[in-house]
Design an enzyme around this catalytic site. Structure first.
Site, short mmCIF file in Angstrom:
data_model
loop_
_atom_site.label_atom_id
_atom_site.label_comp_id
_atom_site.label_asym_id
_atom_site.label_seq_id
_atom_site.Cartn_x
_atom_site.Cartn_y
_atom_site.Cartn_z
N LYS A 193 0.72 -1.19 0.09
CA LYS A 193 -0.09 0.23 0.15
C LYS A 193 0.80 1.35 0.08
O LYS A 193 0.75 2.40 -0.73
CB LYS A 193 -0.95 0.02 1.35
CG LYS A 193 -2.10 0.66 1.07
CD LYS A 193 -2.97 0.55 2.26
CE LYS A 193 -2.19 0.27 3.61
NZ LYS A 193 -2.80 1.12 4.67
N ARG A 268 -12.04 3.38 9.55
CA ARG A 268 -12.01 2.02 9.68
C ARG A 268 -13.43 1.63 10.31
O ARG A 268 -13.76 0.35 10.50
CB ARG A 268 -11.05 1.91 10.98
CG ARG A 268 -9.46 1.97 10.55
CD ARG A 268 -8.67 1.50 11.72
NE ARG A 268 -7.42 2.09 11.60
CZ ARG A 268 -6.37 1.38 10.89
NH1 ARG A 268 -6.56 0.37 10.21
NH2 ARG A 268 -5.18 1.93 10.79
N ARG A 307 10.22 -10.05 4.69
CA ARG A 307 10.69 -8.60 5.14
C ARG A 307 11.15 -8.70 6.54
O ARG A 307 12.10 -8.09 6.83
CB ARG A 307 9.41 -7.78 5.09
CG ARG A 307 9.51 -6.30 5.30
CD ARG A 307 8.29 -5.60 4.89
NE ARG A 307 7.34 -5.47 6.02
CZ ARG A 307 6.24 -4.73 6.08
NH1 ARG A 307 6.04 -4.26 4.79
NH2 ARG A 307 5.40 -4.71 7.01
N ARG A 313 11.51 -5.60 12.11
CA ARG A 313 10.32 -5.68 12.81
C ARG A 313 9.55 -6.94 13.46
O ARG A 313 9.58 -7.94 12.84
CB ARG A 313 9.32 -5.18 11.90
CG ARG A 313 9.25 -3.60 11.45
CD ARG A 313 8.07 -3.10 10.56
NE ARG A 313 6.69 -3.64 10.81
CZ ARG A 313 5.53 -2.99 10.25
NH1 ARG A 313 5.82 -1.96 9.33
NH2 ARG A 313 4.49 -3.32 10.73
N ARG A 325 -2.78 -10.48 12.12
CA ARG A 325 -2.91 -9.14 11.65
C ARG A 325 -3.59 -9.25 10.09
O ARG A 325 -4.39 -8.27 9.95
CB ARG A 325 -1.22 -8.38 11.22
CG ARG A 325 -0.94 -8.02 12.57
CD ARG A 325 0.66 -7.75 12.31
NE ARG A 325 1.19 -6.86 11.13
CZ ARG A 325 2.26 -6.87 10.64
NH1 ARG A 325 2.95 -7.94 10.70
NH2 ARG A 325 2.37 -5.95 9.37
#
Ligand code: IMP
Ligand code: MG
Length: 369
Positions: A193, A268, A307, A313, A325
């Site tokens: 995104k 949201r 990633r 992360r 998630r």
């Protein structure tokens, strides 16, 4: 909505309403003048339609003539008013009623008074279909006002923007923001995104509003809204939608001349989607599309794990967390997918492929909006 030259105008006063206003003015003036045969003087060009409709409705004998003045250039009243055609008949002893389409600064009206100063008319009355009190800088009495309007540029019913728009039977008002393409961008974690938003904002000159960034910016810079938001967060409460919307409003206003916005991270919930619609409405604009990047779960998991090897992360390293998630994303966006689908504004775009391929697909959607 209509477009004249480079500008967009929205409906403001309908044909029927204009007709009612004209009728009301005719009734009032006819009642005041009784059996006197007045001379109605239309001020060209703008008042040709008003004058025509007015005298058609006028219930008693009357005369009609015109003078032609010009003061406007584009959207602005200019100092210098040109007298193109003056009075062409003897008005000595007559009751004269000026028919103006609109009085704005009052400069044209001052010129009208100058023209009539040496005419030995019995009475001079001013009737204007529209009047912008906030723009009016003179103190000549206006005897008849059809409708007071805000200080915004209008077209239609004789009024023009650089020559265009006079022919409409109704009145349009200049939009506060010009034509914008506003997109709500969605995508599960790992869909790309951020990357795509960057391409789109370049390609279409859009402003990317990531709610997370907006929050961080306001809190870091200790803006009033940032401090307010922080006070909720410090107590462990959710920041009320009103605060978030106010922050977004500030972003939109800061970028009023953008071609549009990419909203990311907001809305949201249904309530937030409605608030966003209201916000865009208040800017004479709208959300044009919700675009969701669609990527198969297994591919997302692989991408994020990949990633995680380099990003450091922690939430990219654990497959369980990643799946959670992704699930959370689908749970949340399902509601919004319904919300925007119901308005015919939902677009799913295949998010698997090269960056360029995906940008192409997104452009395919945006170009149709
Ligand atoms: P004023 O001299 O500033 O009072 O402006 C009067 C003239 O300017 C009108 O007769 C119109 O020709 C033009 N004008 C004022 N406001 C508008 C508007 O909103 N749209 C189109 N023309 C306008
Ligand atoms: Mg005029």
């Amino acid at each position: 909505m209509i477009k004249l030259h480079d500008l967009y105008f929205k409906p403001f006063i309908s044909e029927q309403e204009v007709d009612d206003i004209v009728q009301k003015m005719v009734d009032e003036i006819a009642a005041d003048l009784g059996d006197v045969v007045p001379v109605f003087v239309g001020i060209l060009n703008g008042s040709f339609m008003f004058t025509s409709d007015f005298v058609k409705k006028y219930p008693k004998p009357c005369e009609v003539t015109f003078i032609k003045l010009a003061s406007y250039e584009g959207l602005k009243s200019t100092e210098d008013i040109q007298r193109l055609i003056g009075i062409t008949q003897d008005l000595t002893g007559r009751t004269v009623v000026i028919l103006e389409d609109i009085i704005d600064s009052g400069k044209t009206l001052a010129e009208v008074y100058r023209i009539f100063k040496n005419e030995k008319v019995k009475e001079l009355k001013i009737a204007t279909l529209f009047f912008k009190p906030e723009a009016y800088k003179k103190d000549f009495k206006l005897h008849y006002v059809g409708r007071e309007i805000p200080n915004k540029f209008i077209v239609g019913y004789g009024l023009d923007y650089d020559g265009l728009g006079r022919e409409y039977p109704e009145v349009f008002q200049l939009k506060t923001t010009q034509h914008m393409t506003n997109i709500v961008l969605f995508g599960p974690p790992g869909a790309g995104k951020g990357t795509q938003a960057n391409f789109l904002k370049e390609k279409y000159n859009l402003v990317h509003i990531s709610t997370g960034d907006v929050f961080r910016f306001n809190i870091k810079n200790e803006t009033a809204l940032g401090m307010l938001a922080k006070s909720y967060m410090d107590k462990g409460d959710l920041v009320p939608d009103k605060v978030t919307i106010d922050m977004l409003n500030a972003e939109v206003e800061k970028n009023a001349d953008a071609n549009g916005f990419i909203f990311d991270g907001f809305p949201r919930t249904n309530a937030q989607a409605e608030s966003l619609d209201n916000l865009m409405n208040s800017k004479d604009s709208q959300i044009n599309a919700m675009i969701a990047l669609e990527v198969d779960d297994e591919i997302l998991v692989q991408r994020l794990l990949e990633r995680g090897k380099t990003s450091g992360r922690p939430d990219d390293a654990d497959e369980g967390i990643i799946r959670n998630r992704i699930k959370e994303y689908y749970d949340k966006t399902a509601i919004l997918k319904d919300y925007y689908s119901a308005q015919g504004k939902y677009y799913g775009v295949d998010g698997v492929g090269s960056i360029e391929e995906i940008t192409q697909r997104l452009s395919g959607v945006i170009d149709t909006l």
